[in-house]
Design a protein around this motif. Structure first.
Motif, short mmCIF file in Angstrom:
data_model
loop_
_atom_site.label_atom_id
_atom_site.label_comp_id
_atom_site.label_asym_id
_atom_site.label_seq_id
_atom_site.Cartn_x
_atom_site.Cartn_y
_atom_site.Cartn_z
N ALA A 50 0.84 -1.20 0.00
CA ALA A 50 0.00 0.00 0.00
C ALA A 50 0.87 1.25 0.00
O ALA A 50 0.57 2.24 -0.69
CB ALA A 50 -0.93 0.00 1.21
N ALA A 51 1.96 1.19 0.76
CA ALA A 51 2.87 2.33 0.80
C ALA A 51 3.48 2.57 -0.58
O ALA A 51 3.57 3.72 -1.04
CB ALA A 51 3.97 2.09 1.84
N GLN A 52 3.90 1.51 -1.24
CA GLN A 52 4.54 1.65 -2.55
C GLN A 52 3.53 2.00 -3.64
O GLN A 52 3.91 2.53 -4.68
CB GLN A 52 5.29 0.37 -2.90
N HIS A 53 2.25 1.74 -3.38
CA HIS A 53 1.23 2.20 -4.31
C HIS A 53 1.18 3.72 -4.33
O HIS A 53 1.05 4.34 -5.40
CB HIS A 53 -0.14 1.64 -3.90
N HIS A 54 1.30 4.32 -3.17
CA HIS A 54 1.29 5.78 -3.07
C HIS A 54 2.66 6.38 -3.44
O HIS A 54 2.73 7.42 -4.10
CB HIS A 54 0.93 6.21 -1.65
N PHE A 55 3.72 5.71 -3.00
CA PHE A 55 5.08 6.22 -3.20
C PHE A 55 5.96 5.06 -3.68
O PHE A 55 6.47 4.30 -2.86
CB PHE A 55 5.63 6.81 -1.89
N PRO A 56 6.13 4.92 -5.00
CA PRO A 56 6.85 3.77 -5.56
C PRO A 56 8.27 3.60 -5.04
O PRO A 56 8.76 2.47 -4.94
CB PRO A 56 6.84 4.05 -7.06
#
Length: 201
Positions: A50-56
């Motif tokens: 989920a974090a990498q969805h917002h900030f790759p």
């Protein structure tokens, strides 16, 4: 009328906000090395995916957090100043600016600046943000003080106030410098107020 997408959008915004705030806390408390996407995600209570969805990338996360810090810090610094014009207002503005440089937000930003000094790719991202922040902080200070920034001397007095605030923030990083800082804030506010009043007359 509510749409079916609003709850999901609200959750997405809330997740993003938690990630940004967790990034700031990690940077301020544990330093650059510990502020990884995995650590930030765990602290924010979201999955790494989920974090990498917002900030790759980590750099995306740090850059977004720094932007959030800059906007939040100066907004907080001057938004509470409701004192009538005069020395008390000048001192309230100076104190607010100095306080913004002794906050968790500043300590977090300092971690990023220190790392960016040795990382050309990160520095390339951070320098424009810092320049934008500097311009924004200057505009907000001018507005809070109620002065004419087109006057070169007034412009430099406001900038000197911001530079002083940053320096006092650095002095507070390793030890509690609050007693000395309070005296300096008062003395500079008196000096600044007199100088600004002289420019008005």
């Amino acid at each position: 009328m509510a749409t079916p997408h609003e709850p999901k959008q609200d959750r997405s915004r809330a997740t993003r906000q938690r990630l940004l705030e967790a990034t700031i806390d990690c940077l301020a408390e544990k330093g650059w090395a510990a502020a990884t996407v995995a650590v930030v995600a765990e602290r924010a209570g979201v999955s790494r995916g989920a974090a990498q969805h917002h900030f790759p990338t980590r750099e995306d996360l740090i850059t977004a957090a720094l932007t959030y810090m800059f906007d939040t810090r100066t907004d907080q610094a001057v938004s509470a100043v409701v004192v009538e014009p005069g020395l008390a207002r000048t001192e309230a503005v100076v104190a607010g600016l100095v306080e913004s440089y002794t906050s968790t937000l500043f300590k977090a930003a300092l971690q990023v600046w220190t790392h960016a000094a040795a990382d050309p790719a990160l520095r390339e991202r951070i320098v424009p943000l810092e320049a934008r922040f500097g311009r924004g902080a200057h505009r907000r200070a001018v507005r809070a003080l109620g002065v004419d920034d087109s006057d070169p001397v007034t412009h430099h007095l406001v900038q000197a106030t911001l530079d002083l605030a940053r320096g006092l923030g650095l002095a507070d990083v390793l030890t509690d410098d609050s007693a000395r800082r309070k005296q300096i804030v008062h003395q500079w506010a008196v000096t600044l107020h007199e100088a600004l009043e002289a420019r008005r007359n």
